[in-house]
Design an enzyme around this catalytic site. Structure first.
Site, PDB file in Angstrom:
ATOM      1  CG  ASP A  79       0.694  25.201  -8.172  1.00 53.59           C
ATOM      2  OD1 ASP A  79      -0.483  26.137  -8.020  1.00 53.59           O
ATOM      3  OD2 ASP A  79       0.234  24.194  -8.965  1.00 53.59           O
ATOM      4  CG  ASP A  87       0.670   9.652  -7.624  1.00 51.23           C
ATOM      5  OD1 ASP A  87       1.406   9.312  -6.608  1.00 51.23           O
ATOM      6  OD2 ASP A  87      -0.667   9.244  -7.509  1.00 51.23           O
TER       7      ASP A  87
HETATM    8  N1  LIG Z   1      -3.099   9.701  -5.676  1.00 55.98           N
HETATM    9  C1  LIG Z   1      -3.305   8.297  -5.504  1.00 55.98           C
HETATM   10  C2  LIG Z   1      -4.811   7.856  -6.243  1.00 55.98           C
HETATM   11  C3  LIG Z   1      -5.770   9.048  -5.955  1.00 55.98           C
HETATM   12  C4  LIG Z   1      -7.091   8.385  -6.305  1.00 55.98           C
HETATM   13  C5  LIG Z   1      -8.067   8.170  -5.105  1.00 55.98           C
HETATM   14  C6  LIG Z   1      -9.204   7.722  -5.678  1.00 55.98           C
HETATM   15  N2  LIG Z   1      -9.826   6.446  -5.797  1.00 55.98           N
HETATM   16  C7  LIG Z   1     -11.284   6.627  -6.245  1.00 55.98           C
HETATM   17  C8  LIG Z   1     -12.339   5.604  -6.579  1.00 55.98           C
HETATM   18  C9  LIG Z   1     -13.549   5.743  -6.923  1.00 55.98           C
HETATM   19  C10 LIG Z   1     -13.704   7.330  -6.990  1.00 55.98           C
HETATM   20  C11 LIG Z   1     -12.838   8.552  -6.752  1.00 55.98           C
HETATM   21  C12 LIG Z   1     -11.493   8.029  -6.223  1.00 55.98           C
HETATM   22  N3  LIG Z   1     -10.343   8.800  -5.962  1.00 55.98           N
END
Ligand SMILES: NCCCCCc1nc2ccccc2[nH]1
Length: 292
Positions: free
Chosen positions: A140, A159
């Site tokens: 964590d 990230d």
């Molecule tokens: N750790 C990699 C990136 C995580 C982001 C994923 C992600 N991408 C999105 C697009 C729209 C709404 C919520 C979202 N969550």
């Protein structure tokens, strides 16, 4: 019978659905923290999904991994000690490795299954773990940061997945305070910061916390990622009190970095012009996301 399509409905994007054509499901198991799914899509290559949210696809992961890494690292002279929170797929590690000034890369990923799955199905990303500068901590990050030496890192990259589930704590003020403490004066933080089309309230909350916690600058940038619902993902960049950091003008441009371009793999998305353009915001964002 192989499934034809997967439909992604999620409270993170209520009222809409995102679908991808499936060639083959390659992996699907519940880890201690989340459901981990990997499938071969028809047009985006392999896809990694955590709790029903697309994290990356082979085709467009370059946009996210390159931007979340080089926006902070190209904004400071010569980063040496870098910490990655999350990032268990290894993509950010792969990108940090382009920076020859970096001597130590700590990574704290809570879910070992993500690491193992990436090594098995996404070797193009997991190659990041092979860099000798990498020190892997499975656990964590809240705990890890509590014990991190003060002012240890030049840069921290968060990230994370979305703040619904294991990453909930990573957008709360106490965590940002431990991040600020672990950074040196003039050190930089880059967080994944959701969609400006869908999450301006969450972004506003994160920016407010960052303005209270980071006495340097706070800037929002974004990139196009077609497999993220709403097609964009944001990045929140902060710097601690100390030597000022101008995120909008990379003083350590990737084009001048020895080896960054000759690296095993070419850059597919990031360059210094995309860096500057990433901070240009639509009018509604400027209005809704105050104090930018
Ligand atoms: N750790 C990699 C990136 C995580 C982001 C994923 C992600 N991408 C999105 C697009 C729209 C709404 C919520 C979202 N969550």
């Amino acid at each position: 019978k192989a499934q034809k399509e997967l439909y992604f409905h999620n409270p993170m994007w209520p009222g809409e659905a995102h679908s991808l054509k499936v060639e083959k499901i390659l992996f699907k198991e519940k880890s201690e923290y989340q459901e981990v799914l990997v499938f071969e899509s028809s047009i985006y290559g392999k896809v990694l999904v955590l709790d029903g949210i697309v994290q990356l696809t082979e085709k467009d992961e370059c946009a996210y991994q390159e931007m979340i890494t080089h926006l902070p690292l190209c904004s400071i002279e010569s980063p040496k000690n870098v910490l990655v929170v999350g990032g268990g797929d290894g993509g950010v590690l792969r990108e940090i490795a382009r920076h020859s000034s970096v001597e130590l890369i700590d990574i704290c990923e809570i879910d070992k299954m993500v690491i193992d799955v990436s090594k098995k199905f996404f070797p193009e990303l997991a190659i990041g773990f092979e860099d000798p500068r990498v020190r892997l901590h499975v656990g964590d990050a809240v705990e890890f940061l509590r014990h991190a030496p003060e002012g240890k890192y030049d840069a921290i990259i968060v990230d994370s997945s979305d703040p619904v589930g294991p990453a909930q704590e990573l957008v709360e003020k106490p965590f940002f305070e431990t991040l600020a403490r672990a950074l040196r004066p003039g050190g930089v933080l880059c967080n994944m910061a959701e969609s400006m089309w869908l999450h301006t309230h969450l972004i506003q909350d994160m920016i407010s916390i960052c303005h209270e916690t980071f006495k340097g600058s706070v800037q929002y940038a974004w990139a196009s990622v077609p497999t993220y619902p709403s097609g964009v993902i944001g990045f929140l960049l902060c710097s601690t009190e100390g030597p000022p950091v101008d995120f909008m003008h990379p003083i350590n441009p990737i084009e001048k970095l020895e080896g960054a371009l000759q690296h095993r793999r070419e850059l597919r998305f990031y360059n210094s012009e995309m860096h500057k353009a990433a901070f240009c915001l639509p009018s509604f964002v400027k209005r809704e996301v105050k104090a930018l």
